[in-house]
Write an enzyme that holds these catalytic residues in place. Structure first.
Site, PDB file in Angstrom:
ATOM      1  CD  GLU A   1      35.358  43.071  37.420  1.00 33.31           C
ATOM      2  OE1 GLU A   1      34.453  44.430  37.848  1.00 33.31           O
ATOM      3  OE2 GLU A   1      36.367  43.964  36.427  1.00 33.31           O
TER       4      GLU A   1
ATOM      5  CB  ALA B   1      46.160  37.869  30.810  1.00 34.22           C
ATOM      6  CB  THR B   2      45.474  37.190  35.585  1.00 35.99           C
ATOM      7  OG1 THR B   2      46.225  35.614  35.917  1.00 35.99           O
ATOM      8  CG2 THR B   2      44.578  36.848  37.294  1.00 35.99           C
TER       9      THR B   2
ATOM     10  CG  MET C   1      39.556  33.869  34.769  1.00 35.41           C
ATOM     11  SD  MET C   1      40.943  32.712  35.104  1.00 35.41           S
ATOM     12  CE  MET C   1      40.798  33.788  36.576  1.00 35.41           C
ATOM     13  CB  VAL C   2      40.045  39.777  36.332  1.00 32.64           C
ATOM     14  CG1 VAL C   2      39.314  40.976  37.287  1.00 32.64           C
ATOM     15  CG2 VAL C   2      40.597  39.202  37.355  1.00 32.64           C
TER      16      VAL C   2
ATOM     17  N   GLY D   1      32.640  47.195  40.016  1.00 36.64           N
ATOM     18  CA  GLY D   1      32.725  46.402  40.762  1.00 36.64           C
ATOM     19  C   GLY D   1      33.599  47.294  41.457  1.00 36.64           C
TER      20      GLY D   1
ATOM     21  CG  HIS E   1      44.463  32.381  35.997  1.00 36.94           C
ATOM     22  ND1 HIS E   1      44.393  33.076  35.324  1.00 36.94           N
ATOM     23  CD2 HIS E   1      43.675  31.037  35.023  1.00 36.94           C
ATOM     24  CE1 HIS E   1      44.625  33.058  34.560  1.00 36.94           C
ATOM     25  NE2 HIS E   1      44.108  31.696  33.900  1.00 36.94           N
TER      26      HIS E   1
END
Length: 126
Positions: free
Chosen positions: A42, A33-34, A37-38, A59, A66
């Site tokens: 982080e 999943a995006t 990935m985020v 953050g 992606h």
């Protein structure tokens, strides 16, 4: 605070049913999943920092792409490199790879905060 440009952090994960687009509600497929990935980007940035007691970072901005799907069972690795420092503001270049190649890239901004005052301020929002 002793930060230097070029410092790097890393983070890794395996694609499981818990971090797929389907599980996270960001799509219907069983691929990385995006949002996962985020979070990995982080985590890599946080891992680059060695802040003194009483300080942390939060953050504040992301600009990412992606670019490839990663299936269940694959290993995913993120690297963050500190490329800009402006007082308490830090900018990281972030890259994410699976076992085949790059799957994501971007920039991530974080701010150094004093933990106690940050939490006090956050409590005023309720």
């Amino acid at each position: 605070m002793n930060l230097q440009l070029g410092v790097r952090g890393q983070a890794q994960t395996i694609v499981t049913s818990l971090n797929t687009a389907k599980a996270m509600g960001s799509g219907h497929l069983e691929v990385f999943a995006t949002p996962a990935m985020v979070a990995l980007m982080e985590q890599a940035a946080v891992n680059a920092l060695n802040l003194p007691a009483g300080q942390s970072s939060v953050g504040t901005a992301l600009n990412i792409s992606h670019t490839a799907a990663t299936p269940l069972g694959a290993k995913v690795s993120a690297t963050a490199e500190l490329i800009e420092i402006d007082r308490r503001r830090m900018v990281f270049s972030v890259e994410v790879y699976d076992e085949v190649g790059q799957i994501g890239v971007g920039k991530h901004e974080r701010f150094i905060i004093d933990i106690d005052s940050f939490l006090v301020k956050a409590q005023t929002r309720i």
